[in-house]
Structure formats: structure tokens, C-alpha cells
Design a protein around this motif. Structure first.
Motif, PDB file in Angstrom:
ATOM      1  N   HIS A  74      -1.954 -30.374  -5.266  1.00  0.00           N
ATOM      2  CA  HIS A  74      -1.646 -31.752  -5.259  1.00  0.00           C
ATOM      3  C   HIS A  74      -0.839 -32.197  -4.052  1.00  0.00           C
ATOM      4  O   HIS A  74      -0.746 -33.482  -3.922  1.00  0.00           O
ATOM      5  CB  HIS A  74      -0.968 -32.112  -6.668  1.00  0.00           C
ATOM      6  CG  HIS A  74      -1.808 -31.896  -7.671  1.00  0.00           C
ATOM      7  ND1 HIS A  74      -1.137 -31.305  -8.899  1.00  0.00           N
ATOM      8  CD2 HIS A  74      -3.009 -31.705  -7.995  1.00  0.00           C
ATOM      9  CE1 HIS A  74      -2.232 -31.216  -9.883  1.00  0.00           C
ATOM     10  NE2 HIS A  74      -3.313 -31.334  -9.366  1.00  0.00           N
ATOM     11  N   PRO A  94     -11.092 -34.727  -2.912  1.00  0.00           N
ATOM     12  CA  PRO A  94     -10.436 -34.708  -4.109  1.00  0.00           C
ATOM     13  C   PRO A  94     -10.052 -33.188  -4.462  1.00  0.00           C
ATOM     14  O   PRO A  94     -10.504 -32.512  -4.212  1.00  0.00           O
ATOM     15  CB  PRO A  94     -11.328 -35.191  -5.205  1.00  0.00           C
ATOM     16  CG  PRO A  94     -12.423 -36.197  -4.372  1.00  0.00           C
ATOM     17  CD  PRO A  94     -12.433 -35.434  -2.992  1.00  0.00           C
ATOM     18  N   HIS A  95      -9.120 -33.177  -5.299  1.00  0.00           N
ATOM     19  CA  HIS A  95      -8.249 -32.141  -5.369  1.00  0.00           C
ATOM     20  C   HIS A  95      -8.627 -31.622  -6.818  1.00  0.00           C
ATOM     21  O   HIS A  95      -9.140 -32.498  -7.620  1.00  0.00           O
ATOM     22  CB  HIS A  95      -6.570 -32.376  -5.439  1.00  0.00           C
ATOM     23  CG  HIS A  95      -6.362 -33.296  -6.438  1.00  0.00           C
ATOM     24  ND1 HIS A  95      -6.423 -34.529  -5.760  1.00  0.00           N
ATOM     25  CD2 HIS A  95      -5.959 -33.535  -7.510  1.00  0.00           C
ATOM     26  CE1 HIS A  95      -5.953 -35.437  -6.659  1.00  0.00           C
ATOM     27  NE2 HIS A  95      -5.858 -34.479  -7.958  1.00  0.00           N
ATOM     28  N   ARG A  96      -8.189 -30.470  -7.440  1.00  0.00           N
ATOM     29  CA  ARG A  96      -8.241 -30.225  -8.754  1.00  0.00           C
ATOM     30  C   ARG A  96      -7.261 -30.828  -9.793  1.00  0.00           C
ATOM     31  O   ARG A  96      -6.106 -30.587  -9.639  1.00  0.00           O
ATOM     32  CB  ARG A  96      -8.209 -28.681  -8.747  1.00  0.00           C
ATOM     33  CG  ARG A  96      -8.602 -28.102 -10.388  1.00  0.00           C
ATOM     34  CD  ARG A  96      -8.589 -26.548 -10.266  1.00  0.00           C
ATOM     35  NE  ARG A  96      -8.881 -26.154 -11.727  1.00  0.00           N
ATOM     36  CZ  ARG A  96      -8.552 -25.174 -12.117  1.00  0.00           C
ATOM     37  NH1 ARG A  96      -7.853 -24.462 -11.419  1.00  0.00           N
ATOM     38  NH2 ARG A  96      -8.797 -24.639 -13.261  1.00  0.00           N
ATOM     39  N   PRO A  97      -7.627 -31.793 -10.682  1.00  0.00           N
ATOM     40  CA  PRO A  97      -6.885 -32.471 -11.377  1.00  0.00           C
ATOM     41  C   PRO A  97      -6.168 -31.462 -12.543  1.00  0.00           C
ATOM     42  O   PRO A  97      -6.694 -30.703 -12.952  1.00  0.00           O
ATOM     43  CB  PRO A  97      -7.557 -33.662 -12.053  1.00  0.00           C
ATOM     44  CG  PRO A  97      -8.831 -33.113 -12.037  1.00  0.00           C
ATOM     45  CD  PRO A  97      -8.960 -32.185 -10.603  1.00  0.00           C
ATOM     46  N   ILE A 100      -2.621 -34.894  -1.924  1.00  0.00           N
ATOM     47  CA  ILE A 100      -2.919 -36.503  -2.546  1.00  0.00           C
ATOM     48  C   ILE A 100      -2.442 -37.683  -1.675  1.00  0.00           C
ATOM     49  O   ILE A 100      -3.080 -38.493  -1.352  1.00  0.00           O
ATOM     50  CB  ILE A 100      -2.405 -36.623  -3.896  1.00  0.00           C
ATOM     51  CG1 ILE A 100      -3.435 -35.559  -4.734  1.00  0.00           C
ATOM     52  CG2 ILE A 100      -2.667 -37.774  -4.479  1.00  0.00           C
ATOM     53  CD1 ILE A 100      -2.567 -35.556  -6.310  1.00  0.00           C
ATOM     54  N   HIS A 135      -7.990 -40.693 -11.847  1.00  0.00           N
ATOM     55  CA  HIS A 135      -9.083 -41.013 -10.687  1.00  0.00           C
ATOM     56  C   HIS A 135      -9.021 -39.919  -9.693  1.00  0.00           C
ATOM     57  O   HIS A 135      -8.125 -39.115  -9.616  1.00  0.00           O
ATOM     58  CB  HIS A 135      -8.703 -42.372 -10.012  1.00  0.00           C
ATOM     59  CG  HIS A 135      -7.532 -42.483  -9.324  1.00  0.00           C
ATOM     60  ND1 HIS A 135      -7.158 -42.006  -7.923  1.00  0.00           N
ATOM     61  CD2 HIS A 135      -6.085 -42.911  -9.741  1.00  0.00           C
ATOM     62  CE1 HIS A 135      -6.145 -42.209  -7.610  1.00  0.00           C
ATOM     63  NE2 HIS A 135      -5.224 -42.410  -8.485  1.00  0.00           N
ATOM     64  N   ALA A 136     -10.029 -39.993  -8.611  1.00  0.00           N
ATOM     65  CA  ALA A 136     -10.041 -39.108  -7.549  1.00  0.00           C
ATOM     66  C   ALA A 136     -10.198 -39.913  -6.281  1.00  0.00           C
ATOM     67  O   ALA A 136     -11.068 -39.550  -5.272  1.00  0.00           O
ATOM     68  CB  ALA A 136     -11.363 -38.201  -7.857  1.00  0.00           C
ATOM     69  N   LYS A 137      -9.579 -40.924  -6.009  1.00  0.00           N
ATOM     70  CA  LYS A 137      -9.433 -41.896  -5.018  1.00  0.00           C
ATOM     71  C   LYS A 137      -8.287 -41.506  -3.885  1.00  0.00           C
ATOM     72  O   LYS A 137      -7.344 -41.123  -4.637  1.00  0.00           O
ATOM     73  CB  LYS A 137      -9.377 -43.354  -5.421  1.00  0.00           C
ATOM     74  CG  LYS A 137     -10.624 -43.727  -6.474  1.00  0.00           C
ATOM     75  CD  LYS A 137     -10.254 -45.016  -7.154  1.00  0.00           C
ATOM     76  CE  LYS A 137     -11.509 -45.352  -8.212  1.00  0.00           C
ATOM     77  NZ  LYS A 137     -11.341 -46.909  -8.681  1.00  0.00           N
ATOM     78  N   GLY A 191      -5.777 -36.881 -13.160  1.00  0.00           N
ATOM     79  CA  GLY A 191      -7.554 -36.858 -12.964  1.00  0.00           C
ATOM     80  C   GLY A 191      -7.733 -38.147 -13.608  1.00  0.00           C
ATOM     81  O   GLY A 191      -9.039 -38.302 -13.754  1.00  0.00           O
ATOM     82  N   ALA A 210      -3.671 -39.612  -9.880  1.00  0.00           N
ATOM     83  CA  ALA A 210      -4.550 -38.802  -9.358  1.00  0.00           C
ATOM     84  C   ALA A 210      -4.500 -37.356  -9.505  1.00  0.00           C
ATOM     85  O   ALA A 210      -5.273 -36.579  -9.806  1.00  0.00           O
ATOM     86  CB  ALA A 210      -4.563 -38.911  -7.679  1.00  0.00           C
TER      87      ALA A 210
END
Length: 193
Positions: A159, A181-184, A162, A126-128, A124, A121
């Protein structure tokens, strides 16, 4: 969330609360119409999650490595049982088949799965939502360590949200449904890092 990967132990602890919790998690997910994606075993908490979900009429997809599939460990009662080459492919399949991750009590393998979901996560892949069910205070020390990593600077502020933790499955699922979702890392520049 149509399906969730459930990470948990294959052991059966002496304290019966853990097996009851696993069965209840499987049942509650099924009752909410959420399919279970899990390690494909029939032993310990893994088997209890699957049994609970199946008894409640839910979908249960097992993903088991070849090395375990031929033994008596595999749960042949699953809605689907996928046999994969090894642990890396297993975790990739969990990610592909699920809309998020729920970790309940477990050991080293469970920690490997949890941290890989968090790490992927961050990067980046995944954004789950990544949920941690802290039943009976089982993960108190892990949550404290995660906060320590953040305080020291090893978990970036972007992060730190998460890992979603709650003491009941109902609270956890609600928080996961509202996850933003956060910024990966893959979208950050060197200056951001």
C-alpha cells in the motif's frame, strides 16, 4: 479520468500563492476536459478552484452538507450542487462521482478527506488514484511522516504506492493516469496482514 475530486481548504491564507494555485488547478483541469468534484463552497481555495474551472468552461460539481447549504457559503454557480446530510455522505459522494482524488493545500478537513481516500483504497472500497499536490513544499512534512509510518511498519509494502505526490499538477496527473491499483486488504488473507 473524466472527473476528479479536489480536496482543499475553505480558508484564504495571507500568502496569495495559495489562492492563485487553487484557481490554476481548476483552470487546468477544465482545460484538460476533467470535471471538478469539490466541497461546494465559494470561500477560500475551494471557491478559487471552482471559479478557475468555471471560467475555463469546465464542469464543477459541488457536494455540500445541509448545515452549510443554507448559508452564504454554498456556491450556487456550480454546474451541479448536491446537498447531503453530513460529512460522511459528502465523502462517499466524492468517491462515487469521481475517478480519482487530488489534494491541494488545506487544513484539518482536507486531511480528513485525503486520509479517508487513502484508507478506503487500502481496504478496497475503491481502486482510484489518490494524488497529493505538494506545491511550495506545503506537504513535505506530511510526506516525511507517511514515509515514517511505512518504515515503522504501519503502512504495508503493498500500500506504500497509494499516495501519489508531485510538485506540479501536470506531473501529478501524469502519475495518476499511470496508477496501477494495489492489492486491497479485503483480498488479503491473515497471513498477508
Amino acid at each position: 479520468m473524466k472527473r476528479l475530486a479536489v480536496y482543499c481548504g475553505s480558508a484564504t491564507p495571507a500568502d496569495p500563492r495559495y489562492m492563485a494555485l487553487a484557481r490554476d488547478v481548476g483552470m487546468e483541469l477544465a482545460e484538460r476536459g476533467i470535471g471538478v468534484v469539490y466541497g461546494g463552497g465559494r470561500l477560500g481555495l475551494m471557491g478559487a478552484v471552482a471559479s478557475g474551472a468555471l471560467e475555463a468552461g469546465g464542469e464543477v460539481i459541488g457536494v455540500i452538507p445541509e448545515a452549510l447549504a443554507g448559508s452564504e457559503v454554498a456556491n450556487r454557480d456550480c454546474t451541479e450542487l448536491h446537498t447531503v446530510s453530513g460529512m460522511h455522505e459528502r465523502k462517499l459522494r466524492f468517491t462515487e462521482l469521481s475517478d480519482g482524488f487530488v489534494t491541494i493545500p488545506g487544513g484539518v478537513g482536507t486531511m480528513d478527506e485525503l486520509w479517508e481516500a487513502v484508507s478506503w483504497a487500502q481496504l478496497g472500497y475503491h481502486a482510484k488514484p489518490v494524488g497529493l499536490l505538494n506545491a511550495f513544499g506545503f506537504y513535505d512534512h506530511l510526506l516525511a511522516f507517511n514515509a515514517h509510518m511505512a518504515a515503522v511498519g504501519f503502512v504495508r509494502p503493498a500500500h506504500q504506492g497509494i499516495l501519489i505526490a508531485a510538485e506540479t499538477l501536470s506531473e501529478l496527473l501524469d502519475a495518476m493516469l499511470h496508477y496501477t491499483p494495489h492489492r486491497p486488504i479485503f483480498e488479503m488473507t491473515a497471513a498477508d496482514l
